[in-house]
Design an enzyme around this catalytic site. Structure first.
Site, short mmCIF file in Angstrom:
data_model
loop_
_atom_site.label_atom_id
_atom_site.label_comp_id
_atom_site.label_asym_id
_atom_site.label_seq_id
_atom_site.Cartn_x
_atom_site.Cartn_y
_atom_site.Cartn_z
N LYS A 182 0.82 -1.21 0.00
CA LYS A 182 0.00 0.00 0.00
C LYS A 182 0.86 1.27 0.00
CE LYS A 182 -4.08 -2.34 1.04
NZ LYS A 182 -3.64 -3.63 1.52
C1 PLP Z 1 -4.31 -4.73 1.07
C2 PLP Z 1 -3.52 -5.99 0.91
C3 PLP Z 1 -3.91 -6.97 0.00
C4 PLP Z 1 -5.16 -6.87 -0.83
O1 PLP Z 1 -5.08 -5.82 -1.74
P1 PLP Z 1 -6.43 -5.27 -2.43
O2 PLP Z 1 -6.01 -4.09 -3.20
O3 PLP Z 1 -7.36 -4.96 -1.31
O4 PLP Z 1 -6.92 -6.38 -3.28
C5 PLP Z 1 -3.09 -8.07 -0.14
N1 PLP Z 1 -1.97 -8.23 0.61
C6 PLP Z 1 -1.59 -7.32 1.50
C7 PLP Z 1 -0.36 -7.57 2.31
C8 PLP Z 1 -2.34 -6.17 1.68
O5 PLP Z 1 -1.94 -5.25 2.58
#
Ligand code: PLP
Length: 468
Positions: free
Chosen positions: A112
């Site tokens: 993120k």
């Molecule tokens: C947020 C997250 C996901 C999922 O991502 P999306 O964009 O919600 O599909 C997968 N793995 C990790 C470690 C995350 O933080």
């Protein structure tokens, strides 16, 4: 570049407005009015660029007139300067065709940060230019919140309130949020699950007077700018492996569908992405949808990969809009039916179109631990529990003789999930030095019931205190 709502009842907006608004007023999600497309020659010309420069070029296509290229390039360089790897998003080869795209070298050790560090810059720039302030509210199942807080902490024009489901995030995830003691940051633990938190955020946005009073804004994956900022790393990996002259596949651990939607967008922009693998844990609504066109929400069950403990994948609405031929009325009707009945009615033709590109596989906790062990034993590289669902899905779904390279989105550093690692491989991976004292830092957060009035009162109190 203009943006339209997937529900068709909000006026078109430019990139700046979409960045600040997050969700459209009609409850829909903003999407580009037309998708930028690059020719093979144009893609080839982007090969070999440093990550921040490639990111500026690609995000620039979506920003349109809102931002000039030099300003954007300055922002991407600042956004990725603090990353713990010189390549920002390095590719690690795991076997003859499988590569891990490490997206976890940012401040909170999860993918993120790739979008959020840039979003922090974008917000700062746009608000300063307009002489405005915003209150960012967000729901997190773990990683979004800390990434948003890191991106917004101490920014002059932003207050941020993050809701997380009490007791449903890992301790590292919680501490990464609650140990940020900046005065513009407030953490709330909600007595409920992630979908409850997400519903509360949506309800605050739907409360028009409150939304205006607080100048609410979102940095959840519903914010278009986040999706836009996730497209560059798919291009970076594909170009490194020979695109546009060689096709690739991606396998993506999926919760809210934001990350894999960015991969879809990279394909829509002209990259030869042949297959998109959606990896889930036991909360497998997307995998069931792809298998049988049954998108029925079930109660969320906690798993070893908490950031994928989601049953309502918000960003799916953007894909649905495309699958339905950009019919906003039909998209709105399907989304309303889903909310009312818990089952999304997707026409058969649209579902078939989705299954031609997207394949899905789900892994339970035992399978996740086994996969972490297997990958570590055969490669020496340890995936976190989220990433493990995607390495397994890639192996299960791509035939052994498929010649195309497959890139697994490695979405978190294994040290974020030390308990799972210990169960799988018998040791706790070390946190990078900049986070080594996380367990000793002071935490600050409040626990509130799953009730809109109390949450809104807390948000109001926070924003006012900072305004005073
Ligand atoms: C947020 C997250 C996901 C999922 O991502 P999306 O964009 O919600 O599909 C997968 N793995 C990790 C470690 C995350 O933080």
């Amino acid at each position: 570049m203009r943006y339209v709502s997937t529900r068709g009842e909000a006026p078109p907006r430019d990139f700046e407005a979409v960045l600040l608004a997050g969700l459209a007023e009609d409850g829909g999600l903003f999407v580009p009015e037309t998708w930028p497309e690059l020719s093979a020659a144009e893609w080839r010309a982007l090969r070999g660029l440093p990550y921040p420069d490639l990111a500026a070029r690609i995000v620039g296509l979506f920003a349109g007139d809102s931002l000039d290229q030099a300003t954007l390039q300055g922002m991407t360089r600042v956004a990725y300067a603090g990353f713990g790897h010189a390549a920002v998003a390095p590719l690690v080869q795991l076997d003859h065709r499988t590569h891990a795209l490490e997206l976890f070298h940012g401040p909170t050790l999860a993918f993120k940060d790739m979008a959020m560090q840039l979003l922090g810059q974008l917000f700062d720039h746009v608000l300063e230019k307009r002489g405005e302030r915003v209150t960012i509210v967000g729901a997190t199942s773990g990683d979004t919140g800390s990434a948003a807080i890191e991106a917004c902490r101490d920014r002059a024009n932003v207050d941020i309130v993050i809701l997380h489901p009490e007791g449903r995030t890992s301790e590292v995830q919680r501490r990464q949020m609650t140990t940020v003691l900046s005065p513009n940051v407030r953490n709330i633990a909600v007595r409920g699950d992630f979908d409850d938190c997400q519903d509360l955020v949506k309800a605050m946005f739907a409360d028009a007077p409150f939304r205006r009073e607080m100048r609410l804004s979102a940095v959840n994956s519903i914010n278009w700018a986040r999706v836009a900022a996730q497209i560059p790393y798919y291009a970076y990996a594909a170009l490194a492996l020979g695109a546009p002259d060689r096709p690739v596949a991606f396998s993506v651990p999926t919760g809210n569908f934001g990350n894999v939607l960015a991969a879809w967008a990279a394909r829509r922009m002209g990259l030869p992405i042949e297959r998109l693998i959606v990896a889930s844990n036991r909360n497998d609504i997307l995998v069931r949808f792809l298998a049988t066109n049954d998108m029925t929400a079930r109660p969320v069950e906690p798993s070893l990969s908490p950031s994928m403990d989601i049953q309502v994948s918000s960003n799916f609405e953007r894909l649905l809009f495309e699958l339905l031929g950009r019919d906003a009325a039909a998209t709105g009707a399907a989304m309303r039916a889903f909310r009312e009945t818990g089952r999304m009615p997707v026409p058969d033709a649209a579902w078939r179109q989705a299954t031609a590109l997207f394949h899905g596989a789900a892994l339970d906790d035992a399978g996740t631990l086994e996969e972490m062990r297997r990958v570590h034993a055969t490669t020496g590289w340890l995936p976190d529990p989220h990433t493990a669902t995607a390495t397994a899905a890639a192996r299960l779904l791509l035939p052994e003789d498929a010649a195309i390279p497959v890139v697994v989105a490695a979405t978190a550093h294994p040290a974020k999930f030390p308990d799972a690692a210990e169960q799988a491989v018998g040791f706790r991976p070390a946190l990078p030095p900049r986070l080594a004292d996380l367990y000793e830092r002071e935490e600050r957060y409040s626990v509130l019931p799953n009730r809109l009035e109390e949450i809104e009162a807390a948000v109001r109190g926070h924003a006012r205190r900072n305004a005073a």
